[in-house]
Scaffold this active site. Structure first.
Site, PDB file in Angstrom:
ATOM      1  N   SER A  93       0.824  -1.215   0.000  1.00  0.00           N
ATOM      2  CA  SER A  93       0.000   0.000   0.000  1.00  0.00           C
ATOM      3  C   SER A  93       0.856   1.261   0.000  1.00  0.00           C
ATOM      4  CB  SER A  93      -0.903   0.018   1.234  1.00  0.00           C
ATOM      5  OG  SER A  93      -1.645  -1.172   1.316  1.00  0.00           O
TER       6      SER A  93
HETATM    7  N1  SAH Z   1      -0.700  -5.007   3.952  1.00  0.00           N
HETATM    8  C1  SAH Z   1      -0.007  -5.310   2.724  1.00  0.00           C
HETATM    9  C2  SAH Z   1      -0.826  -4.942   1.516  1.00  0.00           C
HETATM   10  C3  SAH Z   1      -1.001  -6.108   0.656  1.00  0.00           C
HETATM   11  S1  SAH Z   1      -2.200  -6.009  -0.638  1.00  0.00           S
HETATM   12  C4  SAH Z   1       1.384  -4.726   2.691  1.00  0.00           C
HETATM   13  O1  SAH Z   1       1.734  -3.965   3.607  1.00  0.00           O
HETATM   14  O2  SAH Z   1       2.143  -5.041   1.782  1.00  0.00           O
HETATM   15  C5  SAH Z   1      -3.478  -7.046  -0.004  1.00  0.00           C
HETATM   16  C6  SAH Z   1      -3.128  -8.489   0.235  1.00  0.00           C
HETATM   17  O3  SAH Z   1      -4.348  -9.127   0.640  1.00  0.00           O
HETATM   18  C7  SAH Z   1      -2.645  -9.256  -0.980  1.00  0.00           C
HETATM   19  O4  SAH Z   1      -1.391  -9.817  -0.702  1.00  0.00           O
HETATM   20  C8  SAH Z   1      -3.704 -10.342  -1.192  1.00  0.00           C
HETATM   21  O5  SAH Z   1      -3.207 -11.574  -1.624  1.00  0.00           O
HETATM   22  C9  SAH Z   1      -4.299 -10.465   0.208  1.00  0.00           C
HETATM   23  N2  SAH Z   1      -5.659 -11.033   0.264  1.00  0.00           N
HETATM   24  C10 SAH Z   1      -6.695 -10.900  -0.623  1.00  0.00           C
HETATM   25  N3  SAH Z   1      -7.775 -11.572  -0.201  1.00  0.00           N
HETATM   26  C11 SAH Z   1      -7.427 -12.158   0.997  1.00  0.00           C
HETATM   27  C12 SAH Z   1      -8.107 -12.993   1.923  1.00  0.00           C
HETATM   28  N4  SAH Z   1      -9.362 -13.383   1.721  1.00  0.00           N
HETATM   29  N5  SAH Z   1      -7.453 -13.399   3.029  1.00  0.00           N
HETATM   30  C13 SAH Z   1      -6.166 -13.029   3.251  1.00  0.00           C
HETATM   31  N6  SAH Z   1      -5.455 -12.241   2.406  1.00  0.00           N
HETATM   32  C14 SAH Z   1      -6.077 -11.806   1.293  1.00  0.00           C
END
Ligand code: SAH
Length: 242
Positions: A93
């Site tokens: 993000s």
């Molecule tokens: N907090 C992260 C942002 C990652 S983007 C950071 O600091 O880098 C969001 C993430 O959510 C992705 O890696 C995606 O694979 C994950 N995601 C999507 N649906 C999900 C679910 N149902 N359960 C767990 N993770 C999920």
């Protein structure tokens, strides 16, 4: 080759190697200093200038080395004012959003926090500096594994990473003082509301193409919800789509 010429030759090679090694090290130190400066600028231009005020959140955004959470080819863009790719079609993000969401949680040092969407592990590291324990769930196995290893290598010992579907939360570890969701569900997953303590707060993006960042406060009388910012996150996948 006479013995003395041979010695001279060896000495020259050795000197050349030492000089090459030193200049490599100087370059690495310069690169690191440059990244530290970029991080300081990120805090000033993107975070404090836009109204994030919590001194603890600001301190942590200054400290956590965001560039270590992105793939090698993204290091030079790590402090830009935007999300960046981390592989598997996912993103880390935008720095401001990480700081803003963290501030909205109003964390206290003894808190237990649940994060859905570990991704790179950067948001987990930020949380880990502010609270007692962080539980984070990632649905893509490769990302879960990579983040777990990185967080352990960097000694974020109070983070537990689990591979799985965060839609159902993590009941055995709950209830939580705070929950943060970093992938957008079309509506708020009920299990997460259940696993939030009374007095706790949850922040999450909700919606499809157009999403709103929602802050949920749970109190004795029920739930209070507030839309605080239009946002654009990757979609939550898994159970929520069924
Ligand atoms: N907090 C992260 C942002 C990652 S983007 C950071 O600091 O880098 C969001 C993430 O959510 C992705 O890696 C995606 O694979 C994950 N995601 C999507 N649906 C999900 C679910 N149902 N359960 C767990 N993770 C999920």
């Amino acid at each position: 080759m006479s013995k003395s010429i041979y010695h001279l030759f060896c000495q020259l090679i050795l000197t050349a190697l030492i000089i090459a090694g030193c200049s490599q090290e100087i370059k690495m130190n310069e690169d690191l200093k440059d990244l530290e400066e970029q991080r300081e600028q990120m805090v000033q231009r993107q975070i404090t200038a836009r109204g994030v005020k919590d001194p603890e959140v600001i301190k942590v955004m200054r400290r956590v080395p965001r560039h270590l959470f992105v793939p090698e080819d993204q290091v030079k863009y790590a402090y830009r004012d935007e999300p960046r790719p981390i592989g598997e079609g996912q993103t880390i993000s935008q720095p401001y959003i990480v700081a803003f969401m963290t501030e909205q949680l109003e964390l206290k040092p003894g808190d237990r926090v649940l994060e859905i969407g570990t991704g790179s592990g950067y948001q987990s590291a930020v949380l880990a500096c502010l609270v007692d324990s962080v539980f984070t769930i990632e649905i893509i196995p490769e990302l879960a594994e990579r983040a777990q290893k990185l967080l352990a290598d960097l000694n974020y010992d109070n983070v537990v990473v689990k591979e799985g579907d965060g839609y159902i939360g993590w009941e055995e570890k709950g209830p939580f003082d705070a929950i943060i969701v970093t992938a957008a569900p079309p509506r708020i997953p009920p299990p997460l509301l259940e696993q939030l303590k009374i007095g706790g707060r949850m922040v999450l993006p909700v919606g499809e193409y157009f999403q709103e960042l929602v802050v949920v406060s749970k109190n004795q009388t029920g739930l209070e919800m507030k839309n605080v910012l239009p946002v654009r996150f990757v979609p939550m996948t898994g159970e929520v789509r069924k």
